[in-house]
Design an enzyme around this catalytic site. Structure first.
Site, PDB file in Angstrom:
ATOM      1  CG  HIS A  92     -28.041  -9.419  50.201  1.00  0.00           C
ATOM      2  ND1 HIS A  92     -29.413  -8.884  51.196  1.00  0.00           N
ATOM      3  CD2 HIS A  92     -28.949 -10.509  49.636  1.00  0.00           C
ATOM      4  CE1 HIS A  92     -30.662  -8.862  50.401  1.00  0.00           C
ATOM      5  NE2 HIS A  92     -30.589 -10.107  49.310  1.00  0.00           N
ATOM      6  NE  ARG A 149     -31.561 -12.493  51.358  1.00  0.00           N
ATOM      7  CZ  ARG A 149     -32.161 -11.787  52.338  1.00  0.00           C
ATOM      8  NH1 ARG A 149     -32.128 -11.639  53.387  1.00  0.00           N
ATOM      9  NH2 ARG A 149     -33.342 -10.797  51.334  1.00  0.00           N
ATOM     10  CG  HIS A 190     -34.310 -17.897  46.465  1.00  0.00           C
ATOM     11  ND1 HIS A 190     -35.144 -16.837  45.444  1.00  0.00           N
ATOM     12  CD2 HIS A 190     -33.180 -17.474  46.968  1.00  0.00           C
ATOM     13  CE1 HIS A 190     -34.970 -15.383  46.244  1.00  0.00           C
ATOM     14  NE2 HIS A 190     -33.425 -15.653  46.691  1.00  0.00           N
ATOM     15  CD1 TRP A 242     -38.067 -19.599  46.888  1.00  0.00           C
ATOM     16  CD2 TRP A 242     -37.134 -20.276  48.668  1.00  0.00           C
ATOM     17  NE1 TRP A 242     -38.426 -18.305  46.656  1.00  0.00           N
ATOM     18  CE2 TRP A 242     -36.725 -18.610  47.987  1.00  0.00           C
ATOM     19  CE3 TRP A 242     -36.366 -20.047  49.567  1.00  0.00           C
ATOM     20  CZ2 TRP A 242     -36.974 -17.009  49.178  1.00  0.00           C
ATOM     21  CZ3 TRP A 242     -35.089 -18.837  50.532  1.00  0.00           C
ATOM     22  CH2 TRP A 242     -35.484 -17.546  49.609  1.00  0.00           C
TER      23      TRP A 242
HETATM   24 FE1  CCH Z   1     -32.352 -14.729  47.869  1.00  0.00          FE
HETATM   25  N1  CCH Z   1     -33.991 -14.097  48.748  1.00  0.00           N
HETATM   26  N2  CCH Z   1     -33.556 -13.143  46.662  1.00  0.00           N
HETATM   27  N3  CCH Z   1     -31.036 -14.736  47.083  1.00  0.00           N
HETATM   28  N4  CCH Z   1     -31.526 -15.666  49.696  1.00  0.00           N
HETATM   29  C1  CCH Z   1     -34.376 -14.319  50.113  1.00  0.00           C
HETATM   30  C2  CCH Z   1     -33.746 -15.058  51.367  1.00  0.00           C
HETATM   31  C3  CCH Z   1     -32.551 -15.818  50.264  1.00  0.00           C
HETATM   32  C4  CCH Z   1     -34.696 -12.150  46.722  1.00  0.00           C
HETATM   33  C5  CCH Z   1     -34.943 -12.476  48.074  1.00  0.00           C
HETATM   34  C6  CCH Z   1     -34.648 -13.275  48.637  1.00  0.00           C
HETATM   35  C7  CCH Z   1     -31.080 -13.896  45.407  1.00  0.00           C
HETATM   36  C8  CCH Z   1     -31.945 -13.892  44.577  1.00  0.00           C
HETATM   37  C9  CCH Z   1     -32.642 -13.310  44.778  1.00  0.00           C
HETATM   38  C10 CCH Z   1     -30.846 -16.499  49.205  1.00  0.00           C
HETATM   39  C11 CCH Z   1     -29.864 -16.261  48.772  1.00  0.00           C
HETATM   40  C12 CCH Z   1     -29.947 -15.882  46.560  1.00  0.00           C
HETATM   41  C13 CCH Z   1     -35.234 -13.792  51.023  1.00  0.00           C
HETATM   42  C14 CCH Z   1     -35.717 -13.670  52.428  1.00  0.00           C
HETATM   43  C15 CCH Z   1     -35.781 -12.721  50.141  1.00  0.00           C
HETATM   44  C16 CCH Z   1     -37.004 -11.816  50.432  1.00  0.00           C
HETATM   45  C17 CCH Z   1     -35.012 -13.051  53.659  1.00  0.00           C
HETATM   46  C18 CCH Z   1     -35.815 -13.286  54.749  1.00  0.00           C
HETATM   47  O1  CCH Z   1     -37.113 -12.881  55.165  1.00  0.00           O
HETATM   48  O2  CCH Z   1     -35.004 -13.869  55.496  1.00  0.00           O
HETATM   49  C19 CCH Z   1     -34.615 -11.814  45.210  1.00  0.00           C
HETATM   50  C20 CCH Z   1     -35.431 -10.418  45.148  1.00  0.00           C
HETATM   51  C21 CCH Z   1     -33.878 -11.643  44.490  1.00  0.00           C
HETATM   52  C22 CCH Z   1     -33.473 -11.777  43.320  1.00  0.00           C
HETATM   53  O3  CCH Z   1     -32.905 -12.586  41.988  1.00  0.00           O
HETATM   54  C23 CCH Z   1     -29.787 -14.442  44.666  1.00  0.00           C
HETATM   55  C24 CCH Z   1     -28.921 -13.888  43.341  1.00  0.00           C
HETATM   56  C25 CCH Z   1     -28.863 -15.911  46.253  1.00  0.00           C
HETATM   57  C26 CCH Z   1     -27.517 -16.165  46.390  1.00  0.00           C
HETATM   58  C27 CCH Z   1     -26.856 -16.675  45.134  1.00  0.00           C
HETATM   59  C28 CCH Z   1     -30.568 -17.184  50.359  1.00  0.00           C
HETATM   60  C29 CCH Z   1     -29.631 -18.299  50.124  1.00  0.00           C
HETATM   61  C30 CCH Z   1     -31.694 -16.953  51.126  1.00  0.00           C
HETATM   62  C31 CCH Z   1     -32.030 -18.246  52.508  1.00  0.00           C
HETATM   63  C32 CCH Z   1     -31.518 -16.957  53.903  1.00  0.00           C
HETATM   64  C33 CCH Z   1     -31.992 -17.360  54.840  1.00  0.00           C
HETATM   65  O4  CCH Z   1     -31.655 -16.529  55.965  1.00  0.00           O
HETATM   66  O5  CCH Z   1     -32.267 -18.210  55.003  1.00  0.00           O
END
Ligand code: CCH
Length: 302
Positions: A47, A43, A171, A187
């Protein structure tokens, strides 16, 4: 523009291999979430890159602006300080690597180590950033929205519909944390193993709209479901409103179905699109270093 693989690397192959090895060594962590810091590193890489705007050529991973409050304090980046802190000892040990390179490399190493595809990574990002170059807040996606918003955000970066769906497959990894995003839960049932399970579950399970936390405390509604073997007391699986919107859209849905059926295709497309993501906004000169106007690691306030 010369392809980054053709440019001189600012680091030796041995140096990069040493950093990779040290990132692999810290991934397993029994005290953190589901036993791995891999997802939060992925992430961080996303970001740091996902602020890019193709039209104004601003944002992107070059500069590692998240070290500073203006970008790091964006509520969309809540929780990513953990990822940065985990990587700090590696930065201290290999001080020659820039933060911008380390954060993107760590994401790529984590994906591979969790069973995902090999993603091409090129060095050369610098840590120079100034106020004018820190992207404005609001460039990262808002999970409470739907497909129109996803298109606006990802078209701005230069991605198409197929690439949006492929990227969303990340995700498969990690979870939402109520105190970071207002959403809660993983997820998939094995969130530290990269696969196409996310797409399968998106199609197969019967998702139910629910508020897991208190709305007054910032909790959003989300979709939840349980696998047949799961009990009522087990933590449910979840989908964000944006995840579900992929199945409610005529152009997105065929890709969700394709990736659910064909893991090899998903891995191939994901590797290509994640490689593209971490290159956004990184234009290198012949020395292999990304263009910048100041010294690496320096912050200039306007
Ligand atoms: Fe995402 N993401 N993401 N995401 N994401 C969250 C967590 C992860 C969105 C929203 C969220 C991508 C696209 C999107 C990861 C990778 C990617 C969370 C939870 C939200 C909300 C945050 C928390 O509470 O900690 C949205 C909206 C989009 C729209 O498309 C993309 C693209 C990627 C990478 C290619 C990953 C990995 C996580 C998990 C992080 C963790 O701490 O476990």
């Amino acid at each position: 523009v010369i392809h980054p693989s053709k440019l001189k690397s600012p680091y030796t192959q041995e140096q990069v291999a040493a950093v990779k090895k040290d990132v692999e060594a810290i991934l397993k962590n029994k005290d953190y979430d589901d036993g791995s810091i891999g997802p939060v590193l992925v992430r961080l890489a996303w970001h740091s890159s996902g602020t890019y705007c193709a039209e104004t050529k601003t944002g992107g991973s070059n500069g590692a602006g998240m070290r500073y409050e203006k970008e790091g304090g964006d509520p969309a980046n809540a929780g990513l300080q953990h990822a940065r802190v985990f990587l700090e000892p590696i930065k201290e040990k290999h001080s020659w690597i820039t933060y911008a390179d380390l954060w993107t490399l760590a994401g790529v190493v984590a994906i591979k180590a969790m069973g995902g595809p090999e993603i091409e990574w090129y060095p050369g990002r610098t840590d120079f950033v100034d106020d004018a170059r820190v992207p404005p807040r609001g460039r990262l996606p808002d999970a409470a929205q739907a497909q129109d918003h996803l298109r606006a955000i990802f078209y701005r970066m230069g991605f198409n519909d197929q690439e949006i769906v492929a990227l969303s497959g990340a995700h498969n990894l990690g979870r939402c944390h109520a105190d970071r995003s207002g959403f809660e839960g993983p997820w998939v049932n094995n969130p530290t193993r990269f696969s196409n399970q996310y797409f399968k579950l998106l199609i197969k399970l019967k998702w139910e709209k629910k508020h897991l936390g208190r709305e007054a405390q910032g909790a959003h509604w989300q979709w939840i479901a349980r696998l047949p073997h799961m009990d009522e007391e087990d933590e449910p699986l979840m989908m964000l409103p944006t995840d579900m919107s992929l199945t409610l859209d005529d152009k997105f849905k065929p890709w969700v179905e394709k990736y659910a059926e064909d893991q090899d295709l998903f891995f191939k497309d994901f590797a290509a699109v994640f490689g593209k993501l971490i290159e956004l906004g990184v234009t290198r000169d012949e020395s292999g270093l990304a263009k910048h106007d100041g010294k690496a690691g320096e912050y200039k306030s306007a």
